[in-house]
Design an enzyme around this catalytic site. Structure first.
Site, PDB file in Angstrom:
ATOM      1  CG  ASP A 206       0.801  21.112  49.231  1.00 55.17           C
ATOM      2  OD1 ASP A 206      -0.124  20.535  48.634  1.00 55.17           O
ATOM      3  OD2 ASP A 206       1.041  22.338  49.110  1.00 55.17           O
ATOM      4  CB  SER A 244      -7.500  34.360  52.547  1.00 58.18           C
ATOM      5  OG  SER A 244      -7.444  33.424  51.484  1.00 58.18           O
ATOM      6  CG  HIS A 375      -2.795  32.947  40.686  1.00 66.53           C
ATOM      7  ND1 HIS A 375      -2.979  33.503  41.926  1.00 66.53           N
ATOM      8  CD2 HIS A 375      -2.735  31.604  40.880  1.00 66.53           C
ATOM      9  CE1 HIS A 375      -3.039  32.532  42.837  1.00 66.53           C
ATOM     10  NE2 HIS A 375      -2.891  31.381  42.226  1.00 66.53           N
ATOM     11  CB  VAL A 376       2.690  32.314  40.877  1.00 70.18           C
ATOM     12  CG1 VAL A 376       3.294  33.073  39.723  1.00 70.18           C
ATOM     13  CG2 VAL A 376       2.833  33.091  42.176  1.00 70.18           C
ATOM     14  CB  SER A 377       0.692  27.438  42.128  1.00 72.87           C
ATOM     15  OG  SER A 377       0.303  26.503  43.119  1.00 72.87           O
ATOM     16  CG  HIS A 379      -0.364  24.358  46.446  1.00 71.16           C
ATOM     17  ND1 HIS A 379      -0.732  23.838  47.659  1.00 71.16           N
ATOM     18  CD2 HIS A 379      -1.403  25.124  46.035  1.00 71.16           C
ATOM     19  CE1 HIS A 379      -1.951  24.267  47.972  1.00 71.16           C
ATOM     20  NE2 HIS A 379      -2.373  25.046  46.996  1.00 71.16           N
TER      21      HIS A 379
END
Length: 561
Positions: A206, A244, A375-377, A379
């Site tokens: 990723d 989601s 918010h945090v990613s 990825h």
């Protein structure tokens, strides 16, 4: 390192004993992830997702991967493996199943449950599906699959190791390495290390956050910020996030319970997905917290919380309609707090800020990633990717999931850890693993497949160009009646415009020029209606360009009478 080039030709037949990897989406953009693996004439597909359109793609609902190069080989597909339940990994599956409805589906419990509701929406029968968990192995044809727990911004995400006689592939799916995840399910680095000891011949990683230094912050770091928002809010709280994002919703439910507020879900996909997550035990609802959205209005504002879709500014989403005050029963009031608990997907900035400004205009306080850590990613950042490369020690690396700059940054990280063979590919670029070495073998046709209403693949880039012209430059129609015996103009020109000029009288000056040009064309022997229409188009196009510096869409109609 190999670079994809436009001059690449169609690949030669796969060498005996080799493994072919063909990405149909997700390499060069963030979305519509789909990759096919081929060994001995059999195919395995990993993920089948959608990409959401941007402003320059008017009227498009979704963009699908282009699997046209294997369309006549769908009977060779052993299974479709879905790494997790996000739309950019499962959203195109119903369109693939329309073409072959019995492809076995493989994924975790939550992933297949979210997909199941989507298939029912498309009125598709449930196909054979295999619910798998981390640590399990399952074989389809020449592909032996082993699943590894990874964490992401949705529960139950899996990486997949694909063992074939050509070697082992490890595909991370979307992942990060949150060491304190809300559900306690960490990325299984011990399994990564074990697979590395066995020997990973090709590592698909990723790339989304490869440009971001360090480590992605933990989800738990957001909890105090959400708690503070609730503590400081005197009236209603509206939270917008992905439909989601179970972890984020869990944090909001816990904060609401702690501050004696009740919660309603708004937006069809939010209601559906959270119902599934709750039924399967991935979402824990505190007692007496959830109510119907219409019942919520009967409570005092300081006891209300709405969890809504629309964090990306989608025009038809619940939050956009709330911002425009067109929602059926949610009306923004001065003093309300709106929390946008999501990342900003590239290309959505204008739409999101339009919603933020709309909410602020009615007196709402808007808390978003730009002014608070909400918010945090989902990825892995560069530090986590370096850890993975050092643990797995792959022989070859193929960065996936990201724009070109993300994949190049990921490739640089792999080379820093000593990986000698890093292949950069884009959608349609074929990579073969032969005798333990991965290399570019050629390219197959692989464009965007646009979904517009019920139409799939009928819209072309040329159609989108016409739509952009209509939206930006306007539209002019010209109707002229020609006497079939004399060839003279018998009626018109009648000129109408939309999005160009409010008053059709502005065209009075050009009408004589159109008549003169038609008379000359007929005198020169032009009798075909198409030739006369082109004459009209040239005259009015030149006039509009010279007098108004615009290039509207021009539709001339020449009628013989």
């Amino acid at each position: 390192m190999s670079h994809p080039h436009p001059e690449l030709t169609a690949p030669a037949p796969l060498a005996e004993g080799g493994l072919r990897v063909t990405p149909f989406g997700g390499l060069g953009e963030v979305g519509r992830n789909m990759t096919a693996f081929e060994y001995a004439g059999r195919l395995l597909i990993v993920d089948c997702g959608v990409l959401f359109p941007e402003d320059h793609q008017p009227g498009v609902d979704l963009i699908l991967p282009d699997w046209s190069s294997i369309r006549d080989r769908l009977d060779d597909v052993e299974a479709l493996v879905l790494t997790h339940g996000h739309e950019d990994h499962i959203g195109a599956t119903p369109y693939l199943l329309r073409e072959r409805g019995n492809i076995p589906l493989v994924g975790s419990e939550l992933t297949l449950a979210l997909l199941g509701s989507k298939l029912r929406e498309h009125r598709l029968k449930e196909t054979v599906h295999h619910v798998v968990k981390e640590g399990e192995r399952i074989t389809f044809g020449p592909f032996e699959l082993e699943f590894v727990a990874v964490n992401h911004s949705i529960p139950d995400a899996l990486a997949v190791a694909i063992r074939t006689p050509a070697g082992m592939v490890l595909h991370t799916g979307d992942f990060k390495m949150d060491q304190l995840p809300l559900d306690g399910r960490i990325t299984d680095l011990r399994a990564f290390a074990r697979l590395g000891e066995e020997g990973v011949d090709l590592f698909l990683t990723d790339s989304t956050n490869a440009e971001t230094p360090g480590f992605t912050p933990t989800e738990r770091g957001i909890t105090p910020v959400i708690d503070q928002v609730f503590r400081e809010s005197q009236q209603r709280v509206i939270v917008a996030c992905f439909a989601s994002h179970v972890h984020r919703v869990q944090q909001v439910l816990d904060a609401a319970y702690a501050h004696e507020r009740q919660v309603a879900f708004v937006g069809r996909s939010m209601v559906r997905n959270m119902g599934i997550a709750r039924d399967l035990g991935y979402l824990t609802v505190p007692p007496n917290t959830i109510v119907d959205a219409k019942e919520l209005a009967d409570l005092p504002p300081q006891h209300q919380v709405l969890i809504s879709t629309g964090s990306q500014g989608e025009p038809m989403s619940a939050l956009s309609r709330i911002a425009q005050r067109t929602h059926n029963f949610v009306h923004i009031e001065e003093g309300d707090t709106v929390l946008l608990a999501s990342s900003l997907i590239p290309g959505n900035e204008n739409a999101v800020y339009r919603v933020i400004n709309g909410l602020a205009r009615w007196g709402a306080r808007v808390v978003h990633k730009g002014n608070a850590m909400v918010h945090v990613s989902g990825h892995a950042s560069a530090g986590e990717l370096l850890y993975c490369y050092n643990i797995v020690k792959p022989r070859n690396v193929l960065p996936v999931h990201g724009e070109i700059r993300h994949m190049q940054a990921n490739a640089a990280l792999a080379r820093m850890t000593g990986v000698e063979n890093v292949v950069i590919a884009e959608d349609g670029v074929v990579v073969d693993l032969v005798d333990g070495v991965a290399s570019v073998a050629g390219k197959v046709d692989c464009g965007y497949v646009f979904v517009d209403g019920s139409s799939v693949g009928d819209i072309t880039e040329s159609d989108l160009k016409d739509r952009r012209i209509l939206g930006e430059e306007g539209f002019i129609s010209v109707i002229v009646v020609i006497d079939s015996s004399s060839g003279k103009v018998a009626g018109g020109p009648e000129i109408h415009a939309r999005g160009f000029a409010e008053d059709d009288s502005v065209f009075e000056d050009v009408k004589p020029a159109i008549i003169d040009a038609l008379d000359k064309a007929v005198a020169d022997g032009a009798t075909d209606a198409y030739q006369l229409q082109q004459t009209v188009r040239r005259v009015i196009g030149r006039w509009v360009s010279n007098t108004h510096r615009r290039r509207p869409m021009i539709i001339p109609v020449v009628v013989e009478a």
